[in-house]
Design a protein around this motif. Sequence first.
Motif, PDB file in Angstrom:
ATOM      1  N   UNK A   1       1.136  -1.438   0.009  1.00 36.10           N
ATOM      2  CA  UNK A   1       0.371  -0.326   0.131  1.00 36.10           C
ATOM      3  C   UNK A   1       0.801   1.693   0.235  1.00 36.10           C
ATOM      4  N   UNK A   2       1.762   1.259   0.362  1.00 33.78           N
ATOM      5  CA  UNK A   2       3.136   2.632   0.709  1.00 33.78           C
ATOM      6  C   UNK A   2       2.912   2.424  -0.648  1.00 33.78           C
ATOM      7  N   UNK A   3       3.990   1.396  -0.985  1.00 31.61           N
ATOM      8  CA  UNK A   3       4.580   1.487  -2.553  1.00 31.61           C
ATOM      9  C   UNK A   3       3.342   2.962  -3.228  1.00 31.61           C
ATOM     10  N   UNK A   4       2.045   1.739  -3.338  1.00 29.93           N
ATOM     11  CA  UNK A   4       1.088   2.917  -4.477  1.00 29.93           C
ATOM     12  C   UNK A   4       0.681   3.783  -3.822  1.00 29.93           C
ATOM     13  N   UNK A   5       0.862   4.896  -2.192  1.00 31.62           N
ATOM     14  CA  UNK A   5       0.537   5.978  -2.269  1.00 31.62           C
ATOM     15  C   UNK A   5       1.792   6.302  -2.839  1.00 31.62           C
ATOM     16  N   UNK A   6       3.216   6.334  -2.938  1.00 32.45           N
ATOM     17  CA  UNK A   6       4.070   6.986  -3.216  1.00 32.45           C
ATOM     18  C   UNK A   6       4.041   7.314  -4.306  1.00 32.45           C
ATOM     19  N   UNK A   7       3.504   5.912  -5.281  1.00 33.46           N
ATOM     20  CA  UNK A   7       2.863   6.502  -7.172  1.00 33.46           C
ATOM     21  C   UNK A   7       1.987   7.280  -7.440  1.00 33.46           C
ATOM     22  N   UNK A   8       1.713   7.196  -6.416  1.00 37.33           N
ATOM     23  CA  UNK A   8      -0.161   8.004  -6.487  1.00 37.33           C
ATOM     24  C   UNK A   8       0.141   9.773  -5.887  1.00 37.33           C
ATOM     25  N   UNK A   9       1.651   9.916  -5.228  1.00 41.87           N
ATOM     26  CA  UNK A   9       1.826  11.089  -4.899  1.00 41.87           C
ATOM     27  C   UNK A   9       2.635  11.447  -5.865  1.00 41.87           C
ATOM     28  N   UNK A  10       3.756  10.996  -6.955  1.00 41.58           N
ATOM     29  CA  UNK A  10       4.516  11.417  -7.948  1.00 41.58           C
ATOM     30  C   UNK A  10       3.510  11.340  -8.946  1.00 41.58           C
ATOM     31  N   UNK A  11       2.695  10.753  -9.033  1.00 44.57           N
ATOM     32  CA  UNK A  11       1.602  11.550 -10.048  1.00 44.57           C
ATOM     33  C   UNK A  11       1.561  12.931 -10.009  1.00 44.57           C
ATOM     34  N   UNK A  12       0.719  13.016  -8.943  1.00 48.54           N
ATOM     35  CA  UNK A  12      -0.046  14.296  -8.562  1.00 48.54           C
ATOM     36  C   UNK A  12       1.429  15.409  -8.673  1.00 48.54           C
ATOM     37  N   UNK A  13       2.230  15.120  -7.954  1.00 47.06           N
ATOM     38  CA  UNK A  13       3.449  15.827  -8.842  1.00 47.06           C
ATOM     39  C   UNK A  13       4.166  15.991 -10.173  1.00 47.06           C
ATOM     40  N   UNK A  14       3.545  15.398 -10.309  1.00 51.07           N
ATOM     41  CA  UNK A  14       3.923  15.256 -11.925  1.00 51.07           C
ATOM     42  C   UNK A  14       2.865  16.318 -13.397  1.00 51.07           C
ATOM     43  N   UNK A  15       2.116  15.818 -12.640  1.00 47.77           N
ATOM     44  CA  UNK A  15       0.951  16.817 -13.224  1.00 47.77           C
ATOM     45  C   UNK A  15       0.704  17.828 -13.103  1.00 47.77           C
ATOM     46  N   UNK A  16       0.682  18.399 -12.075  1.00 50.19           N
ATOM     47  CA  UNK A  16       0.654  19.588 -11.478  1.00 50.19           C
ATOM     48  C   UNK A  16       1.714  19.985 -11.337  1.00 50.19           C
ATOM     49  N   UNK A  17       2.954  20.282 -12.424  1.00 53.70           N
ATOM     50  CA  UNK A  17       3.688  20.612 -12.426  1.00 53.70           C
ATOM     51  C   UNK A  17       4.248  22.282 -13.562  1.00 53.70           C
ATOM     52  N   UNK A  18       4.534  22.502 -14.556  1.00 54.75           N
ATOM     53  CA  UNK A  18       4.767  23.928 -14.814  1.00 54.75           C
ATOM     54  C   UNK A  18       4.082  23.887 -16.182  1.00 54.75           C
ATOM     55  N   UNK A  19       3.937  22.440 -16.771  1.00 55.18           N
ATOM     56  CA  UNK A  19       2.608  22.932 -17.938  1.00 55.18           C
ATOM     57  C   UNK A  19       1.571  22.809 -17.464  1.00 55.18           C
ATOM     58  N   UNK A  20       0.845  22.629 -16.539  1.00 55.16           N
ATOM     59  CA  UNK A  20      -0.362  22.464 -16.393  1.00 55.16           C
ATOM     60  C   UNK A  20      -0.363  24.383 -15.242  1.00 55.16           C
ATOM     61  N   UNK A  21       0.316  24.651 -14.050  1.00 62.11           N
ATOM     62  CA  UNK A  21       0.559  25.883 -13.979  1.00 62.11           C
ATOM     63  C   UNK A  21       0.608  27.288 -15.417  1.00 62.11           C
ATOM     64  N   UNK A  22       1.121  27.058 -16.182  1.00 62.32           N
ATOM     65  CA  UNK A  22       0.659  27.298 -17.899  1.00 62.32           C
ATOM     66  C   UNK A  22      -1.009  27.382 -17.742  1.00 62.32           C
ATOM     67  N   UNK A  23      -1.068  26.471 -18.535  1.00 60.87           N
ATOM     68  CA  UNK A  23      -2.232  26.173 -18.915  1.00 60.87           C
ATOM     69  C   UNK A  23      -3.756  26.934 -18.182  1.00 60.87           C
ATOM     70  N   UNK A  24      -2.939  25.937 -16.844  1.00 59.46           N
ATOM     71  CA  UNK A  24      -4.473  27.159 -15.659  1.00 59.46           C
ATOM     72  C   UNK A  24      -4.240  28.789 -15.270  1.00 59.46           C
ATOM     73  N   UNK A  25      -3.800  29.247 -14.735  1.00 57.96           N
ATOM     74  CA  UNK A  25      -3.092  30.664 -15.420  1.00 57.96           C
ATOM     75  C   UNK A  25      -3.098  31.421 -15.883  1.00 57.96           C
ATOM     76  N   UNK A  26      -1.903  30.943 -16.947  1.00 57.38           N
ATOM     77  CA  UNK A  26      -1.670  31.374 -17.888  1.00 57.38           C
ATOM     78  C   UNK A  26      -2.918  31.366 -18.779  1.00 57.38           C
ATOM     79  N   UNK A  27      -3.339  30.562 -19.018  1.00 59.55           N
ATOM     80  CA  UNK A  27      -4.490  30.244 -19.216  1.00 59.55           C
ATOM     81  C   UNK A  27      -6.264  31.872 -19.132  1.00 59.55           C
ATOM     82  N   UNK A  28      -6.071  31.097 -17.943  1.00 57.13           N
ATOM     83  CA  UNK A  28      -6.987  32.300 -17.091  1.00 57.13           C
ATOM     84  C   UNK A  28      -6.562  33.685 -17.283  1.00 57.13           C
ATOM     85  N   UNK A  29      -5.471  34.345 -17.213  1.00 51.02           N
ATOM     86  CA  UNK A  29      -5.261  35.441 -17.122  1.00 51.02           C
ATOM     87  C   UNK A  29      -5.437  36.155 -18.913  1.00 51.02           C
ATOM     88  N   UNK A  30      -5.110  35.319 -19.713  1.00 46.60           N
ATOM     89  CA  UNK A  30      -5.206  35.107 -21.105  1.00 46.60           C
ATOM     90  C   UNK A  30      -6.719  35.336 -21.832  1.00 46.60           C
TER      91      UNK A  30
END
Length: 458
Positions: A1-30
């Motif tokens: 279970x701990x390994x699965x928890x770690x994988x999910x945590x890494x997925x979340x960190x990857x998903x909420x990286x710079x590209x999404x910041x640009x899409x959400x905030x950059x897109x919203x500002x645009x």
Amino acid sequence: MEKFDYIISEMASLAWGLPLLIILIGGGLYLIIRIRFLPFLYLGHAIAILKGKYDNESDAGEITHFQALATALSATVGMGNIAGVAVAISIGGPGAVFWMWISAVIGMSTKFFTATLAILYRGVDSEGKIQGGPMYFIMEGLGKKWFPLAAFFSIAGLVGALPVFNANQLTQAINDIVLKPMGLYRGLQTDFVIGIVLATLTAIVILGGLSRISKTASKLVPAMAILYFVLVAAILIVHIDVVPEYLAFIFTDAFSANFYKGDAFLGGVVGGIIILGIRRGAFSNEAGIGTAPMAHGAAKTNEPIREGLVAMLGPAIDTLVICTLTALAILVTGVWQSSDANGVSLTASAFEESLPIIGKYGLMVCIAIFSISSLFSYSYYGTKCMSFLFGAKNKGIYNYFYILSIIIGATTSLSMMINLIDTFFALMAIPTMTATVILAPRVIREARIYFAKLKAGY
């Protein structure tokens, strides 16, 4: 279970990286810059629409403007406002709240565009019924060749709409506030029983469809907002001497990040706190994620701009008001520094510190209403995604997986649940914001026509 928890945590960190910041905030500002803040000048008109001044029973749709906003808010005004804010402060300190505010202001513009598109480009499901939401405005606005993007949103939505975080935090609240003080907590067995009860209550409402969900939400949402406001107001009165200090602290710490405990981003802790605030803000108000347009797309109106204006009120109520109340309660009581608790338990500590007995049980009532109303509304989003992918006749199948996931959420760790939903929220934002930015000129054209008619008295 701990390994699965770690994988999910890494997925979340990857998903909420710079590209999404640009899409959400950059897109919203645009979007804000392109429309030159125009919708913000008509918030009074939005309230008139919400009050039913422009309702017309002959218009297309299923529910009123008020019911559409209540349905959207019953999903967003939930544990993200109580537990999500606590998570943000426990990791990022007071400064995280400022970036949640920035996310909300940008989110108001994003909601205007996405909800307008949800009405402007409504589609029909396999049974011929009118439907709205990102998957439909992608197909109707961009064309059938964009089906992969619409399908991507719907697949992510099947997981993103699951109520595991709300079920997890409501279970934790019942245990910490009610059962443990009475010596009745029995570990996983108790969590399972709570999960069964929540699943049963949810099933009674969601199996009745959108009409029952929207009517229930329109009664619960105003009541829970008023009760929560009264409780937090009492806490702020008790600590009125430090309220100005902490309001100022939110601004100064946003750019120093002195209390930030998370990972650095773009080489620094300020970058990390920005990501944290935006991530928790997006979880709170869901602007740009694509869930709320599915509710607003069902509104009974033939004027897309009207629903866009109503939708703008969502992030203002959700993040600028309710999340700020939670944040101030946690900050002025000092529990964010004196307690090791996280999530809903940290918020409960703040209420108990200022309002012994009454505070924690009043919070428990708010949490129950917040969470249960969210459990009702998210099912609608999931069934819409299911209907788009597999046909309207199969949408009811989703509800059974949804009900089962409540039990899973009640018996699993907080970190796993919050990272799982964060990951799929991020994935949902990609098609939603991509289509919204591409279709923005059409929304701007509709807005100018509508506001010109309004000024002319039509």
